[in-house]
Scaffold this motif. Structure first.
Motif, mmCIF file in Angstrom:
data_model
loop_
_atom_site.group_PDB
_atom_site.id
_atom_site.type_symbol
_atom_site.label_atom_id
_atom_site.label_comp_id
_atom_site.label_asym_id
_atom_site.label_seq_id
_atom_site.Cartn_x
_atom_site.Cartn_y
_atom_site.Cartn_z
ATOM 1 N N PHE A 9 -46.701 -16.564 58.126
ATOM 2 C CA PHE A 9 -46.937 -15.213 57.634
ATOM 3 C C PHE A 9 -48.429 -15.084 57.342
ATOM 4 O O PHE A 9 -49.063 -16.020 56.845
ATOM 5 N N THR A 10 -48.995 -13.928 57.663
ATOM 6 C CA THR A 10 -50.398 -13.681 57.341
ATOM 7 C C THR A 10 -50.587 -12.214 56.980
ATOM 8 O O THR A 10 -49.865 -11.353 57.492
ATOM 9 N N HIS A 11 -51.495 -11.973 56.070
ATOM 10 C CA HIS A 11 -51.851 -10.612 55.659
ATOM 11 C C HIS A 11 -53.361 -10.617 55.461
ATOM 12 O O HIS A 11 -53.867 -11.190 54.508
ATOM 13 N N VAL A 12 -54.080 -9.998 56.386
ATOM 14 C CA VAL A 12 -55.543 -9.969 56.336
ATOM 15 C C VAL A 12 -55.981 -8.558 55.988
ATOM 16 O O VAL A 12 -55.655 -7.607 56.702
ATOM 17 N N ARG A 13 -56.693 -8.438 54.882
ATOM 18 C CA ARG A 13 -57.227 -7.149 54.443
ATOM 19 C C ARG A 13 -58.672 -7.025 54.898
ATOM 20 O O ARG A 13 -59.316 -8.032 55.224
ATOM 21 N N ASP A 16 -61.127 -9.465 53.603
ATOM 22 C CA ASP A 16 -60.862 -10.893 53.826
ATOM 23 C C ASP A 16 -61.692 -11.499 54.948
ATOM 24 O O ASP A 16 -61.964 -12.696 54.941
#
Length: 141
Positions: A9-13, A16
């Motif tokens: 899982f990844t969440h890049v804002r 970031d």
């Protein structure tokens, strides 16, 4: 209960990762979206935006990739796909068939697109072009 996943899982804002000038072309800036790491190199997803006015473009080339799409987010870019000129504008999606010989030769100052490619370490190989390429549109000074 433990669940194993084939990818992470990844969440890049936006804060970031930053745009870097360490990509394939020195006239573009690239922002990594963390997908290559999350998929173990199966897929690359990156934002690409104009950094310098077009001079010679990418040159004729092809990619060794199984899958390659470009989704234009802002502005526009003009490509040659074989002998066909294609204007790709904001909102457009292009699937570049594996091995297609192409040339990105012109783009707007505000051009920004997302590029999704598999595998992440795809190769770009110079190729003989089938035709001449139209002139670029100069940026306003």
């Amino acid at each position: 209960m433990s669940t194993e996943f084939a990818t992470q899982f990844t969440h890049v804002r936006p804060q970031d990762t930053s745009y870097e000038d360490q990509g394939l072309r020195d006239f573009f800036l690239y922002r990594d979206l963390g997908i290559a790491q999350a998929t173990g190199g199966k897929v690359l997803a990156q934002l690409v935006k104009a950094n310098h006015a077009p001079e010679q473009g990418t040159g004729w080339h092809r990619h060794e990739a199984d899958f390659h799409i470009v989704i234009m987010l802002k502005g526009w870019a003009r490509f040659m796909y074989g002998e066909k000129e294609t204007l790709v504008a904001a909102g457009d999606c292009v699937h570049q068939a594996p091995g297609i010989v192409h040339y990105l030769f012109d783009y707007s100052e505000d051009m920004e697109y997302i590029e999704i490619v598999s595998p992440a370490d795809f190769k770009s190989i110079d190729a003989q072009g089938p035709c001449d390429v139209p002139a670029v549109t100069p940026w306003k000074a």
